[in-house]
Design an enzyme around this catalytic site. Structure first.
Site, PDB file in Angstrom:
ATOM      1  CB  SER A  89      -8.408   0.492   5.568  1.00  0.00           C
ATOM      2  OG  SER A  89      -9.177   1.651   5.433  1.00  0.00           O
ATOM      3  CB  SER A 105      -8.221   3.383   2.706  1.00  0.00           C
ATOM      4  OG  SER A 105      -7.381   2.826   3.686  1.00  0.00           O
ATOM      5  CE  LYS A 163      -3.961   1.879   2.614  1.00  0.00           C
ATOM      6  NZ  LYS A 163      -4.866   1.631   3.762  1.00  0.00           N
TER       7      LYS A 163
END
Ligand code: GLN
Length: 507
Positions: free
Chosen positions: A180, A156, A81
Site C-alpha cells: 500500500s 491503499s 494517511k
C-alpha cells in the site's frame, strides 16, 4: 517560468528555508493554494488542517530565523494517511465506523514529525482500513490519479501518493501491509518505501494486520525518502515489535554508486501477467544498472505463487481479530435504534463497515475458526516461513532483488471494483515482501503510454540504506517525474504574474 515551490523536493526547500530565501508560512501557503486549485479534482484529503498547519509554519519560521535547524524537515509540509492517529484531529481510516473518531494521542511517527518541526497539512484518503489497491474502497469518495483523472492513484495509501504527485504536499506518510505504499507510489510516479518490519514504530497506526503493517515515506525523490525515513525510524518503547537498532544517516548511502553491486531479478516477477509496458521499463532499468557497473542476473523465489493465498489468509485473520474492537461502544459510529446490546453490535458493524472490510472479516474469521485453523491459518504460517526462506537464500547471492512494483500502470476507476481477485492481483509483486518482513522501495523507472511505471528494489532486513543507494542511481539516470495536473492550465494561470524568472523543475 517561476520556480514552483509545490514541485520541489524537501531537501531543496530546506536549503531555501535555511537561507531564508523562502519562509515556512510562504511555503505552506503555496501548498494550500495548490490544494484550493486541484483538490476538487484529485480529492487526496479527507481532512485539511489549515489552522494547525499555519501555527506550525509560524513556529517553524521562528525556529529558522533563530538558526535552530535541528532537522531537515523544519517547515516542510507533510501529509498523513488517515490511519495515523493525530491528537485532536479526526482519524477515520476512511471508514464510516470511525467517521467521528478524534484520537486523544499522536502516533509515534506523528510525534516525531512534530518534534522535527514539520508542518502537518492534513489527513489523506485511503481504502477503508487500508484494505484495497485503488482507494476506491474509501467510505467517503475515491481519489483520482494526477496523471489521468480517469484512473486510480493506487492504494491503499492513494491519497498520500496523489497529494505528493499533485503538489498538494511536499512529502507524505503511508502504511504498507501488502503493497500500500509502493503500489500507489508507482501509479503516481513518486518514491515509496516500506521499511523492515520493526524499523518504524506502529504505535498509533490503526491496525489492519499487525504482523505485516509498516509505516513509511512517500516522496518526490529518493533523497527526500532517506530524510523522512530517518525522522520516523528507530526503537519505540510503546511498540513492543519495534526493533532496537542504530538509525543510520540514510542519506549518506546515496552517493556510493554500484560498482560490483549484485542485483537478482526473480523470474517469477518478470514473466507472465506483467504488462509489456511495465516489462519494457524493467528491462531498461536493468540495462542502466549494468551500465553503472552492477551485475544483474536472473534468480528464483520458487514459493512466489503461494504468496497471494498465504497473504489473503494471514492478513484477513489478523484483521478479523483487530477489527473486533469496533463495536459501537468504544469508538466512532453507533447504530441509532437497537433492541439490546447484541443487536447494537450487529447493526453497528453491519452499517459501519464497507463491503471489502466485511469480506475480510468473514474470510479471516473463517480461517481462524475451530476445525479450519490448522488447514488454513496454520498452513499459511508455514508457507510464510518458506517464502521468507526464498529471500534468505537469494540474499546470499545478491545485494538487492529487482522486480516490477505492480504488474500494470494505474488502471481506470471502476475497472476492478466488481472483481476482488483482480484487485488483489494488483499487489502480486509486493505482498511477499511483507510476509518476509523485509524492506522494499518503489522508484519511478520510466513511463509507459504516458503513465508512470515503478520498479521495486527488495533488500535484506534493515538494509534500507542499500535500497536508497540503488534507487538513487536509477533516479539519477531517469530523472523525477511531474504529473501533468501539477502543471495544469488552472494551476499555471494561478501562478501567472508571479514573475517570469526561474528554472523549470522536472526530470
Ligand atoms: N491491497 C492489499 C490489501 O488489500 C494491501 C493493502 C495494504 O498494503 N494495506 O490487503
Amino acid at each position: 517560468m517561476e520556480l514552483d515551490l509545490c514541485l520541489l523536493p524537501a531537501h531543496r526547500l530546506h536549503a531555501m528555508l535555511v537561507k531564508r530565501e523562502i519562509g515556512a508560512v510562504e511555503l505552506l501557503q503555496a501548498v494550500l493554494r495548490r490544494i484550493d486549485e486541484v483538490e476538487d479534482r484529485v480529492r487526496a484529503y479527507i481532512t485539511v488542517t489549515r489552522e494547525e498547519a499555519l501555527q506550525q509554519a509560524r513556529e517553524a519560521d521562528r525556529m529558522l530565523s533563530r538558526g535552530e535547524v535541528a532537522s531537515p524537515l523544519v517547515g516542510i509540509p507533510v501529509a498523513l494517511k488517515d490511519n495515523l492517529c493525530t491528537i485532536g484531529v479526526r482519524t477515520t481510516c476512511a471508514s464510516k465506523i470511525l467517521y467521528n473518531f478524534v484520537p486523544p494521542y499522536d502516533a509515534t511517527v506523528v510525534r516525531r514529525l512534530r518534534d522535527a518541526g514539520a508542518v502537518l497539512v492534513g489527513k489523506t484518503n485511503m481504502d477503508e482500513f487500508a484494505m484495497g489497491s485503488s482507494t476506491e474502497n474509501s467510505a467517503f469518495f475515491p481519489t483520482r490519479n494526477p496523471w489521468d483523472l480517469g484512473r486510480v492513484p493506487g492504494g491503499s495509501s492513494g491519497g498520500s501518493a496523489a497529494a505528493v504527485a499533485a503538489g498538494e504536499a511536499v512529502m507524505a506518510l503511508g502504511s504498507d501491509t501488502g503493497g500500500s505504499i509502493r503500489q500507489p507510489a508507482a501509479f503516481c510516479g513518486v518514491v515509496g518505501l516500506k521499511p523492515t518490519y520493526g524499523a518504524v514504530s506502529r504505535y498509533g497506526l490503526v491496525a489492519f494486520a499487525s504482523s505485516l503493517d509498516q509505516i513509511g515515506p512517500i516522496t518526490r525523490d529518493v533523497e527526500d525518502c532517506a530524510l523522512l525515513l530517518r525522522a520516523i525510524a528507530g526503537h519505540d518503547p510503546l511498540d513492543t515489535t519495534s526493533a532496537r537498532f542504530e538509525v543510520p544517516d540514510y542519506a549518506s548511502f546515496l552517493e556510493e554508486g554500484l560498482r560490483g553491486f549484485r542485483v537478482g531479478v526473480p523470474r517469477e516477477y518478470a514473466g507472465e501477467g506483467i504488462d509489456p509496458g511495465v516489462r519494457g521499463v524493467l528491462m531498461r532499468v536493468i540495462g542502466l544498472l549494468e551500465q553503472m557497473g552492477a551485475v544483474v542476473e536472473e534468480t528464483t523465489l520458487p514459493h512466489t505463487p503461494y504468496a497471494l493465498p498465504c497473504y489473503y489468509l494471514i492478513a484477513p485473520a489478523e484483521a478479523s481479530s483487530n477489527l473486533a474492537r469496533y463495536d459501537g461502544v468504544r469508538y466512532g459510529y453507533r447504530t441509532r435504534d437497537a433492541e439490546d446490546v447484541v443487536d447494537m453490535f450487529m447493526k453497528t458493524r453491519s452499517e459501519g463497515f464497507g463491503p471489502e472490510v466485511k469480506r475480510r472479516i468473514m474470510l479471516g474469521t473463517y480461517a481462524l475458526s475451530a476445525g479450519y485453523y490448522d488447514a488454513y491459518y496454520l498452513k499459511a504460517l508455514k508457507v510464510r516461513t518458506l517464502i521468507k526462506g526464498d529471500f534468505d537464500r537469494a540474499f546470499k547471492d545478491y545485494d538487492v532483488l529487482l522486480a516490477p512494483t505492480s504488474p500494470t500502470c494505474a488502471f481506470r476507476l471502476g475497472e476492478k471494483t466488481a472483481d476482488p481477485l483482480q484487485m488483489y492481483l494488483s499487489d502480486i509483486c509486493t505482498l511477499a515482501v511483507n510476509l518476509a518482513g523485509i524492506p522494499a522501495i518503489s522508484v519511478p523507472g520510466g513511463l509507459a503510454e504516458g503513465l508512470p511505471v515503478g520498479v521495486q528494489f527488495i533488500g535484506r532486513p534493515f538494509a534500507e540504506g542499500t535500497l536508497l543507494r540503488v534507487a538513487y542511481c536509477v533516479e539519477r539516470r531517469v530523472g523525477t517525474f511531474v504529473a501533468p495536473l501539477a502543471r495544469s492550465p488552472a494551476a499555471a494561470a494561478a501562478r501567472a504574474g508571479e514573475g517570469a524568472a526561474g528554472r523549470g523543475e522536472d526530470g
